[in-house]
Motif scaffolding. Structure first.
Motif, PDB file in Angstrom:
ATOM      1  N   MET B   1       0.840  -1.199   0.000  1.00  0.00           N
ATOM      2  CA  MET B   1       0.000   0.000   0.000  1.00  0.00           C
ATOM      3  C   MET B   1       0.875   1.250   0.000  1.00  0.00           C
ATOM      4  O   MET B   1       2.058   1.207   0.321  1.00  0.00           O
ATOM      5  N   SER B   4       1.394   6.383   4.391  1.00  0.00           N
ATOM      6  CA  SER B   4       0.381   7.177   5.087  1.00  0.00           C
ATOM      7  C   SER B   4       0.616   8.658   4.864  1.00  0.00           C
ATOM      8  O   SER B   4       1.750   9.126   4.714  1.00  0.00           O
ATOM      9  N   VAL B   5      -0.469   9.430   4.874  1.00  0.00           N
ATOM     10  CA  VAL B   5      -0.365  10.882   4.761  1.00  0.00           C
ATOM     11  C   VAL B   5      -0.006  11.544   6.095  1.00  0.00           C
ATOM     12  O   VAL B   5       0.225  12.750   6.148  1.00  0.00           O
ATOM     13  N   VAL B   6       0.041  10.747   7.161  1.00  0.00           N
ATOM     14  CA  VAL B   6       0.253  11.320   8.499  1.00  0.00           C
ATOM     15  C   VAL B   6       1.512  12.183   8.616  1.00  0.00           C
ATOM     16  O   VAL B   6       1.440  13.303   9.130  1.00  0.00           O
ATOM     17  N   GLU B   8       3.127  13.914   6.382  1.00  0.00           N
ATOM     18  CA  GLU B   8       2.911  15.160   5.628  1.00  0.00           C
ATOM     19  C   GLU B   8       1.951  16.095   6.356  1.00  0.00           C
ATOM     20  O   GLU B   8       2.161  17.307   6.414  1.00  0.00           O
ATOM     21  N   ILE B   9       0.874  15.530   6.875  1.00  0.00           N
ATOM     22  CA  ILE B   9      -0.131  16.317   7.592  1.00  0.00           C
ATOM     23  C   ILE B   9       0.489  16.955   8.834  1.00  0.00           C
ATOM     24  O   ILE B   9       0.266  18.135   9.134  1.00  0.00           O
ATOM     25  N   GLU B  10       1.282  16.177   9.561  1.00  0.00           N
ATOM     26  CA  GLU B  10       1.873  16.700  10.796  1.00  0.00           C
ATOM     27  C   GLU B  10       2.918  17.766  10.495  1.00  0.00           C
ATOM     28  O   GLU B  10       3.039  18.759  11.222  1.00  0.00           O
ATOM     29  N   ALA B  12       2.836  19.767   7.835  1.00  0.00           N
ATOM     30  CA  ALA B  12       2.078  20.947   7.411  1.00  0.00           C
ATOM     31  C   ALA B  12       1.470  21.656   8.616  1.00  0.00           C
ATOM     32  O   ALA B  12       1.459  22.889   8.696  1.00  0.00           O
ATOM     33  N   ASN B  13       0.972  20.874   9.560  1.00  0.00           N
ATOM     34  CA  ASN B  13       0.379  21.486  10.750  1.00  0.00           C
ATOM     35  C   ASN B  13       1.426  22.190  11.610  1.00  0.00           C
ATOM     36  O   ASN B  13       1.150  23.252  12.187  1.00  0.00           O
ATOM     37  N   TYR B  16       1.837  25.509  10.076  1.00  0.00           N
ATOM     38  CA  TYR B  16       0.651  26.330  10.337  1.00  0.00           C
ATOM     39  C   TYR B  16       0.674  26.860  11.768  1.00  0.00           C
ATOM     40  O   TYR B  16       0.490  28.064  12.008  1.00  0.00           O
ATOM     41  N   ALA B  17       0.930  25.967  12.725  1.00  0.00           N
ATOM     42  CA  ALA B  17       0.904  26.356  14.141  1.00  0.00           C
ATOM     43  C   ALA B  17       2.017  27.353  14.459  1.00  0.00           C
ATOM     44  O   ALA B  17       1.842  28.243  15.295  1.00  0.00           O
ATOM     45  N   PHE B  20       0.680  30.707  13.743  1.00  0.00           N
ATOM     46  CA  PHE B  20      -0.713  30.869  14.171  1.00  0.00           C
ATOM     47  C   PHE B  20      -0.884  32.087  15.070  1.00  0.00           C
ATOM     48  O   PHE B  20      -0.143  32.257  16.038  1.00  0.00           O
ATOM     49  N   ALA B  41     -13.033  17.239  -3.046  1.00  0.00           N
ATOM     50  CA  ALA B  41     -11.655  17.681  -2.797  1.00  0.00           C
ATOM     51  C   ALA B  41     -11.318  18.980  -3.513  1.00  0.00           C
ATOM     52  O   ALA B  41     -10.472  19.755  -3.049  1.00  0.00           O
ATOM     53  N   ARG B  42     -11.988  19.251  -4.640  1.00  0.00           N
ATOM     54  CA  ARG B  42     -11.648  20.432  -5.435  1.00  0.00           C
ATOM     55  C   ARG B  42     -12.262  21.714  -4.899  1.00  0.00           C
ATOM     56  O   ARG B  42     -11.923  22.808  -5.359  1.00  0.00           O
ATOM     57  N   ASP B  44     -12.736  24.224  -1.873  1.00  0.00           N
ATOM     58  CA  ASP B  44     -12.265  24.670  -0.561  1.00  0.00           C
ATOM     59  C   ASP B  44     -13.165  25.842  -0.150  1.00  0.00           C
ATOM     60  O   ASP B  44     -12.960  26.973  -0.604  1.00  0.00           O
TER      61      ASP B  44
END
Lengths: 165, 165
Positions: B1, B4-6, B8-10, B12-13, B16-17, B20, B41-42, B44
């Motif tokens: 498979m 995981s996107v995890v 990348e998400i963390e 990016a966050n 952001y933080a 903030f 998804a397209r 926002d």
């Protein structure tokens, strides 16, 4: 009453569309995941998680409850190929502030209506609400066995914290 | 498979933080409105409609169907004071591509499960889906009599077009 938000929204959209460069994105989410997040105004899942247009499905409702997202999760997986799930609840959530009885009583008092047929799904503990919502998806025979990660977003800091299962 | 996107998400966050500055926003939406939009998804809603953190509740599901948003709409109005509703469906929506029978058959074939108890709420006409969803809210005794405006978002141009009622 206050003025409608319609003129502001249409002006903002005009500006967005004038700079729009993403008109060729395919229907299925490019990064093949979906987010279930609270509707809270302070949480912007796209900005907070780094999503660009075309990346991921974003399902939102009061609390980010997965039982209320099930229809959309099934459509996302069965028809549009997403294969990972991210759940985001957050600090200072409105769902922590009332009970099923409270809101039903308010609706009875203010609207004269009976809302006993609706489960409003408030919760008393944030970590537990995330874990419950992960388990609901894991146990549903209609949801594929995909990675699910749950977070609590802190509205004071903008940070997400992973909820360990 | 696939991975995981995890991570990348963390990442990016974290970015952001680190920038903030909106940690003092109140719980109720500042602009006192709610959006019901498709999970696509397209789309926002924040970028396309000019929403900043703290402005508005954003409820999203497959198709942006209001019947599936009712719990959240009632909570938004009764407990958090929103007094206007914006509905956003969009061109090239996945909900235009299947029938209730199609998805139930796919679930039966692929998962061996019966999903006849779920209304997946596909539609055949975009303008009609927006008008139907406005009417559903207007007729619900649990929803306040507030201004409701419906739009179709064009995924090719980024523009919203108002659906005249």
């Amino acid at each position: 009453m206050s003025a409608s938000v319609v003129p502001e929204i249409e002006a903002a959209n005009g500006k967005y569309a004038s700079q729009f460069t993403k008109g060729d994105l395919p229907l299925p989410p490019g990064r093949k995941f979906l987010v279930v997040a609270c509707m809270d105004a302070r949480l912007d899942p796209a900005r907070a998680l780094g999503l660009e247009e075309g990346d991921a499905h974003v399902i939102r409702n009061a609390g980010g409850r997965t039982v209320d997202a099930l229809r959309s999760v099934v459509i996302s997986q069965q028809l549009l190929g997403t294969r990972e799930i991210i759940i985001v609840h957050h600090t200072d959530c409105g769902m922590l502030t009332f009970s099923e009885g409270d809101i039903r009583a308010k609706i009875r008092d203010d609207l004269g209506e009976d809302a006993d047929h609706i489960a409003f799904l408030p919760f008393g503990d944030l970590k537990k609400s995330v874990l419950d919502d992960i388990q609901l998806l894991k146990k549903s025979p209609l949801v594929l066995d995909v990675p699910i990660t749950g977070y609590i977003y802190d509205v004071k800091t903008g940070k997400v914290e992973k909820v360990e299962t």
